[in-house]
Scaffold this motif. Structure first.
Motif, PDB file in Angstrom:
ATOM      1  N   LYS A 123       4.638   6.034   8.543  1.00 46.48           N
ATOM      2  CA  LYS A 123       5.582   5.567   9.403  1.00 46.48           C
ATOM      3  C   LYS A 123       6.516   6.899   9.607  1.00 46.48           C
ATOM      4  CE  LYS A 123       8.229   1.361   9.289  1.00 46.48           C
ATOM      5  NZ  LYS A 123       8.723   0.414   8.179  1.00 46.48           N
ATOM      6  N   GLY A 124       7.025   7.598   8.933  1.00 45.01           N
ATOM      7  CA  GLY A 124       7.768   8.645   8.943  1.00 45.01           C
ATOM      8  C   GLY A 124       7.150   9.828   9.587  1.00 45.01           C
ATOM      9  N   MET A 125       5.772   9.960   9.230  1.00 45.63           N
ATOM     10  CA  MET A 125       5.021  11.014  10.204  1.00 45.63           C
ATOM     11  C   MET A 125       4.967  10.710  11.708  1.00 45.63           C
ATOM     12  SD  MET A 125       3.759  13.242   7.995  1.00 45.63           S
ATOM     13  CE  MET A 125       2.096  13.634   8.499  1.00 45.63           C
ATOM     14  N   MET A 162       0.985  -1.231  -0.197  1.00 45.80           N
ATOM     15  CA  MET A 162       0.058   0.174   0.008  1.00 45.80           C
ATOM     16  C   MET A 162       0.814   1.245  -0.056  1.00 45.80           C
ATOM     17  SD  MET A 162      -3.152   1.390   0.348  1.00 45.80           S
ATOM     18  CE  MET A 162      -3.737   2.973   0.694  1.00 45.80           C
ATOM     19  N   VAL A 163       0.617   1.985  -0.888  1.00 45.30           N
ATOM     20  CA  VAL A 163       1.381   3.413  -0.965  1.00 45.30           C
ATOM     21  C   VAL A 163       0.963   4.342   0.064  1.00 45.30           C
ATOM     22  CG1 VAL A 163       1.799   5.308  -2.318  1.00 45.30           C
ATOM     23  CG2 VAL A 163       1.841   3.170  -3.344  1.00 45.30           C
ATOM     24  N   GLY A 164       1.820   5.014   0.888  1.00 46.73           N
ATOM     25  CA  GLY A 164       1.890   5.782   1.956  1.00 46.73           C
ATOM     26  C   GLY A 164       2.163   5.028   3.236  1.00 46.73           C
ATOM     27  N   LYS A 165       2.617   3.683   3.245  1.00 45.82           N
ATOM     28  CA  LYS A 165       2.689   3.112   4.715  1.00 45.82           C
ATOM     29  C   LYS A 165       4.035   3.798   4.941  1.00 45.82           C
ATOM     30  CE  LYS A 165       4.058  -1.050   5.255  1.00 45.82           C
ATOM     31  NZ  LYS A 165       3.932  -2.376   4.688  1.00 45.82           N
ATOM     32  N   GLY A 166       4.938   3.824   4.064  1.00 45.69           N
ATOM     33  CA  GLY A 166       6.400   4.408   4.678  1.00 45.69           C
ATOM     34  C   GLY A 166       6.014   5.835   5.060  1.00 45.69           C
ATOM     35  N   ILE A 167       5.159   6.492   4.333  1.00 50.33           N
ATOM     36  CA  ILE A 167       5.162   8.128   4.630  1.00 50.33           C
ATOM     37  C   ILE A 167       4.542   8.045   5.946  1.00 50.33           C
ATOM     38  CG2 ILE A 167       3.722  10.243   4.095  1.00 50.33           C
ATOM     39  CD1 ILE A 167       3.990   9.386   1.092  1.00 50.33           C
ATOM     40  N   GLY A 210      11.520   3.412   4.269  1.00 49.78           N
ATOM     41  CA  GLY A 210      10.479   2.647   3.453  1.00 49.78           C
ATOM     42  C   GLY A 210       9.658   3.720   2.875  1.00 49.78           C
ATOM     43  N   GLU A 228       7.815   6.220   0.251  1.00 49.31           N
ATOM     44  CA  GLU A 228       7.657   5.952  -1.093  1.00 49.31           C
ATOM     45  C   GLU A 228       8.449   7.116  -1.763  1.00 49.31           C
ATOM     46  OE1 GLU A 228       5.388   5.591   1.141  1.00 49.31           O
ATOM     47  OE2 GLU A 228       4.687   3.717   0.887  1.00 49.31           O
ATOM     48  N   LEU A 253      11.990   6.504   9.718  1.00 50.84           N
ATOM     49  CA  LEU A 253      11.787   8.013   9.071  1.00 50.84           C
ATOM     50  C   LEU A 253      11.538   8.053   7.614  1.00 50.84           C
ATOM     51  CD1 LEU A 253      11.215  10.734   9.595  1.00 50.84           C
ATOM     52  CD2 LEU A 253      13.722  11.190   9.769  1.00 50.84           C
TER      53      LEU A 253
END
Lengths: 394, 218, 386, 166
Positions: free
Chosen positions: B8-10, B1-6, C210, C212, C207
């Motif tokens: 997590k970063g948030m 799913m696109v957005g998971k990494g984002i 992963g 995108e 951070l």
């Protein structure tokens, strides 16, 4: 008690009427608008000042440092120092620049940004002009900002400015399409282009829950899409390519200095507040309270609370994400945002014609979520990006 | 799913945002003029000259041997030897620097002057707020500004200074013994002192090499 | 690649196969540009935002390092090596010390070797952490990863200050050992820092690894093929990201690296993402080395008592000493004629040699990619220009 | 008429005249933008909000930007200096005169010229929408189809172009 709270809610309206009572009836409309305009200018300029501090302090805390904390209590007078600095700085205009256009660009930008507030209902009965075509007016004014950006970039006669302006215009035009398409669902549902009636529709309650459009599948998707497009429209991170400081110095305002530079900042932030305020008006119920038992709190408080929340989210996002690249930005607009907004239109139509109930929720929710997942997966697969595994040599 | 990494970063930035309010580990900034970083014993900045006792002119350990001037990589030291002699730290008659200038706008704080000094007279200071309005004269430090007392040296580098002091006490005891011996054999005194001085300088040199100044091993 | 004396070198636009001259935009990125990592200039020819040609111009920070060293004593050059790659001064000291030790045939005591490994690996940690931060800064992440990296680097710099007296210009190594021994409590503090460092790496992974946007920005961008990497003499993490299994710690077995158990991460594609991740993984391996070295460090002298500080004159001859510095192969070539100063002194700077492929990596990419690619090469202009 | 009309008319005329007279192509476009904005303001003055804002959005926001883009894509750094009189002038005057004649005839023969203006009803967006959805639904749908096809076509072209680069 109730009466008093109502008075508090309408205090600005009452004050306005009281003040105008002393004036001859002929000049009343003119004075009323001057008063309201002055109030909006002051309020949002002040909000800009506060936001700059909040942004710097918030980013500082996100990055594990203090942020400005020297000027005034907790550094909250920093904008005054910044203002004095930018006012006293030398105003440098590059010699080959087109002086007239170079001067007009920041003025037009700020003027256009402020003009958008005419149709934004800040509180109950607190709006400058209740226009029939309010939403349309907002987007029309928004397109003026593109012109200002172009003027700034072109008149500076700098390659960086020109690149920045090209990027900015391409980005703003591309994202205006999903921005408008995302807001059309609301217009479809409310059957009006007037911001006041859109908010009034949302300011009703079932039990304690308000009828905000964001609490529907199409509304939520519309809100998310609108916010992404708004981030791009107001050149905020991660879509801040036009001023991507690591690539093209400061983009279209590279060659500006002193107060003109500050005006660009003002214009950008005011524009950002305006788009955020539009998102609030369209999806988050404008000035209406989030629960029916909280309606006694003045309406303008809710408006600014929502606005501040969105601003803080912007700051948070800015503190986290790296910047996209131009082609990726465009791909996002045309390959993801546009199909999603079009599908969302369809969803809103289906929602409108289906009988209320769980089935409507299920179908419309699926209509939003499934294409989103499919589309993003498809895009991800085509780009083939992934977290990689690495081999090691002993 | 696109957005998971984002997302997590948030979450990570939010954690840091909140963490900076509660944890000193996350908010490491020191508010400079009010707070100061704890003094680190090994710290070094610019050289200074050590003097014993209270009089900076009389107690200066430097004997103007000019080794540091020669060894200084950016050549920021300027020494002029005196014409007359005065007793040094161990009571021996030596030259002293008539002029001793260090241009700290040139100095690169490498500590080589300290390492090569056989008399333990030049040491590294720890002061750092040396900004000045006059970038030429203001950053050229003279003997008067450079001379700092042994007590000061003891406060900034205690371990190192204690070792140096012990070494000097030993030297002084030896010198006292020599004086005693000299009183017994007055005639040979002058010739003997000359050879001793040579020997002493060599032992100090070997000493500095085997156990360099600045560490906590001594 | 570039002619340092001809700073105004322009690109001959006629040599570019493109639509037409008027379509192209010449842009001088630098020397005053926020993301050139110092004073560096790239003369770029753009078609829209696509890079058609790129000419790196450097030498703005040239300060005659090699010539100064030839008129300086052997020891006198040691503090100057700090200023080559000013982020990792100790590894610079180390390479120079190894060259001089080879020249003069000096042995290094056991404890000093361990201290060298510990400080050297700490240097690698802080260099890689900073690089990842700078790279993200170039990508426009408003400084958050950079500030996290600096927060950790600060701890390592505190360790350096406690040991050597200076945070950046450590000037720590001496021929035949180290300048000072660890003060009381230093080793415990260092153990604590090393034990806490993985937490920072995890944070960093959360951070960004992963993310995108990061993957979109770095994957398949600036690909350096294995052949080109070998032909151009690329070394260090950049070569390893292209799949070249070449780490001087494993190849030369210099110092005491053969005593430690560690692995060398290798990339496949050789793009910016690989270069980024290789450094990330190398930090984890460095921590392994540090843990082993701190466990095993013996007591003993820290410097060879035979070496003289003053009047150091190696026998006539030549020597080339090299180490795996955080940026790649850092070598010093020395020729002695028996005098107090070297007859010839030459640095093989990894930054400069890794930078030579910049144009090959950038052609066909976007302007925004140029700064990211430059960032992923990991240059320090102090070392490039010398 | 009243003062505001005269003011807006002057702005419009000066803007369009400047668009023809200026040397620098970008200045011309900017002047034209002023003229178009003046026209939009005239619409608004007549109470036609929808048309007025659409005019701003389409002409000021999109067409002007498109024009400057076109100029920048083909621009030469020095603005060309054409001769003050050219052979195109005659052709231009003939075209202008004929357009003027047609417009004047249309206005003259229409009921507007009768000087008996009916009381103007307030035209709301709602009414425009109703008219579009009932009376003019077929033309609207056809136009919508055309534009959607264009939009999808643009997306498809953009998608293909991206793969071409790879």
């Amino acid at each position: 008690m109730n009466l008093k709270l109502d008075q508090l809610d309408q205090i600005f309206v009452i004050l306005n009427n009281w003040l105008l009572g002393y004036l001859p009836p002929v000049v009343r409309p003119l004075c009323s608008s001057i008063l309201a305009i002055a109030l909006i200018l002051v309020t949002f300029a002040l909000l800009f000042a506060i936001t700059t501090v909040l942004e710097r302090k918030g980013l500082g805390r996100i990055q594990n440092r203090f942020g400005p904390n020297r000027v005034g209590p907790c550094g909250f007078l920093q904008p005054i120092a910044d203002g004095i600095k930018s006012l006293t700085k030398e105003d440098i205009v590059p010699n080959p620049a087109d002086h007239v256009v170079h001067f007009l660009a920041p003025v037009l930008l700020v003027a256009a940004a402020f003009m958008a507030y005419a149709v934004l209902p800040i509180g109950r009965n607190m709006i400058l002009v209740d226009m029939n075509a309010g939403v349309l007016y907002f987007f029309a004014i928004g397109s003026l900002m593109e012109l200002a950006v172009f003027m700034a970039g072109w008149s500076s006669r700098s390659k960086y400015s020109l690149l920045g302006a090209m990027r900015a215009i391409a980005q703003m035009i591309s994202y205006e399409v999903p921005l408008v398409l995302a807001s059309i669902v609301v217009i479809m549902q409310s059957g009006s282009l007037s911001t006041v009636s859109i908010v009034n529709m949302q300011a009703t309650y079932t039990g304690i829950w308000p009828h905000w459009f964001v609490f529907t599948p199409w509304g939520f998707a519309g809100f998310a899409l609108f916010m992404i497009a708004a981030t791009a429209e107001s050149n905020r991170s991660p879509f801040d390519l036009p001023e991507g400081e690591s690539e093209i110095i400061a983009g279209y305002y590279t060659e500006y200095s002193g107060f003109k530079f500050a005006l660009f900042f003002l214009g950008e932030y005011i524009g950002m507040f305006a788009t955020s305020a539009m998102a609030i008006t369209l999806f988050l119920g404008g000035w209406s309270a989030p629960f029916s038992f909280l309606t006694w709190i003045p309406s303008y408080f809710w408006f600014f609370a929502k606005l501040l929340t969105i601003i803080l989210t912007f700051i948070w996002v800015r503190g986290t994400l790296p910047r996209l690249r131009m082609d990726q930005l465009m791909n996002l607009a045309w390959e993801f945002m546009l199909p999603m907004t079009l599908l969302n239109l369809l969803t809103a139509g289906v929602w409108h014609f289906m009988p209320a109930g769980a089935l409507r929720w299920l179908i419309c929710g699926a209509m939003v979520v499934v294409p989103c997942i499919l589309l993003s997966r498809g895009l991800k697969q085509r780009k083939k990006f992934q977290v990689r595994k690495y081999r090691f040599s002993e | 799913m696109v957005g998971k990494g984002i997302i997590k970063g948030m979450v990570e930035t939010a954690r840091n945002f909140l963490g900076s309010y509660v944890s000193k580990q996350r908010l490491t900034t020191i508010q400079y003029p009010e707070e100061r970083a704890p003094q680190i014993e090994a710290a070094r900045n610019f050289p200074f000259l050590v003097f014993d006792g209270t009089d900076a002119e009389q107690g200066l350990r430097c004997v103007a041997c000019q080794i540091c001037e020669k060894e200084c990589p950016p050549k920021c030291i300027f020494i002029e030897k005196s014409k007359d002699k005065k007793p040094d730290a161990t009571g021996k008659m030596q030259f002293y620097p008539a002029t001793f200038n260090i241009d700290i706008s040139v100095c690169m704080s490498c500590q080589i002057c300290v390492e090569v000094c056989p008399f333990d007279s030049i040491k590294m200071d720890v002061v750092y707020d040396l900004s000045n309005n006059d970038r030429f004269a203001g950053l050229l430090l003279h003997k008067q500004q450079l001379a700092k007392s042994n007590e000061y040296y003891n406060t900034i580098h205690p371990t190192e200074a204690a070792a140096v002091d012990a070494h000097f006490a030993e030297e002084r005891a030896k010198a006292a013994a020599r004086v005693k011996a000299a009183a017994e054999a007055k005639l040979a005194a002058e010739a003997k002192a000359a050879t001793d001085a040579k020997a002493k300088s060599e032992t100090t040199l070997a000493d500095t090499q085997a156990q360099p100044v600045g560490g906590g091993t001594r | 690649m570039s002619d340092a004396t001809n700073l105004t070198a322009q690109i001959d636009i006629n040599t570019i196969p493109a639509l037409g001259k008027e379509q192209l935009l010449e842009l001088a990125m630098g020397p005053q540009h926020p993301s050139t990592h110092g004073v560096f200039r790239m003369n770029v020819v753009l078609d829209g935002e696509r890079v058609m040609k790129l000419k790196p111009v450097f030498g703005y920070l040239h300060r005659n390092h090699e010539k100064i060293a030839e008129s300086e004593t052997y020891l006198g050059s040691m503090p100057y090596t700090d200023r080559l790659d000013y982020i990792c001064s100790i590894t610079n000291n180390w390479a120079y010390a190894i060259a001089v030790e080879k020249l003069a045939g000096i042995e290094v005591p056991e404890r000093a070797e361990y201290l060298r490994v510990i400080t050297g690996e700490l240097t690698r940690l802080q260099n890689h952490a900073c690089l990842l931060g700078f790279l993200m800064q170039d990508m426009g992440a408003s400084g958050t990863p950079l500030m996290y990296a600096f927060r950790e680097r600060e701890k390592i710099m505190d360790l350096f200050e406690g040991l050597t007296g200076a945070r950046m210009m450590c000037n720590y190594l001496r021929f035949g050992g180290c300048r000072v021994d660890t003060p009381a409590g230093w080793m415990d503090a260092a153990r604590k820092v090393v034990a806490e460092f993985p937490r920072f790496l995890d944070e960093y992974e959360n951070l960004l690894v992963g993310n995108e946007i990061l993957m979109d920005r770095t994957q398949e961008v600036g690909i350096l093929s294995k052949e080109l990497a070998i032909n151009a003499g690329i070394s260090g993490p950049m070569a390893r990201a292209s799949g070249v299994d070449y780490d001087i710690r494993k190849v030369d077995h210099y110092s005491i690296y053969d005593r430690f158990n560690f692995r060398i991460p290798l990339g496949e594609r050789g793009d910016v993402y690989d270069r980024y991740m290789i450094r990330f993984l190398e930090m984890r391996e460095s921590i392994k080395i540090l843990e082993q070295a701190m466990r095993d460090i013996p007591d003993g002298p820290i410097v060879d008592p035979k070496t003289k500080i003053r009047g150091f004159r190696p026998k006539p001859g030549e020597a080339y000493g090299r180490i795996e510095s955080p940026k790649g192969e850092l070598g010093f070539y020395l020729v002695s004629d028996g005098a107090l100063n070297p007859y010839r002194y030459r640095v093989r700077p990894p930054s400069l040699i890794n930078l030579t492929v910049l144009e090959d990596l950038c052609i066909g990419q976007n302007v925004a990619d140029v700064v990211v690619i430059l960032g992923s090469i990991d240059i320090v202009l102090g070392e490039v220009d010398r | 008429m009243n003062v505001s009309f005269i003011l807006l008319a002057i702005i419009t005329v000066v803007g369009t005249a400047a668009a023809m007279g200026m040397r620098n192509a970008v200045h011309c476009v900017l002047a034209l933008t002023v003229g178009l904005a003046g026209v939009a303001a005239l619409y608004l003055q007549l109470g036609a909000q929808f048309v007025g804002f659409t005019q701003i959005m389409v002409y000021v926001g999109a067409v002007a930007i498109l024009a400057v883009f076109a100029i920048m894509m083909t621009h030469s750094p020095e603005p060309a200096k054409p001769p003050t009189f050219s052979s195109f002038w005659t052709v231009g005057s003939v075209v202008a005169a004929s357009v003027f004649a047609v417009l004047a005839w249309a206005i003259h023969s229409s009921s507007l010229a009768a000087h008996t203006l009916p009381p103007q009803p307030e035209v709301t967006v709602q009414q425009i929408g109703d008219a579009l959805m009932h009376r003019f639904v077929l033309p609207l749908e056809l136009m919508g189809l055309l534009l959607t096809a264009a939009l999808i076509g643009a997306v498809v072209i953009a998608m293909n172009h991206r793969e071409e680069i790879k």
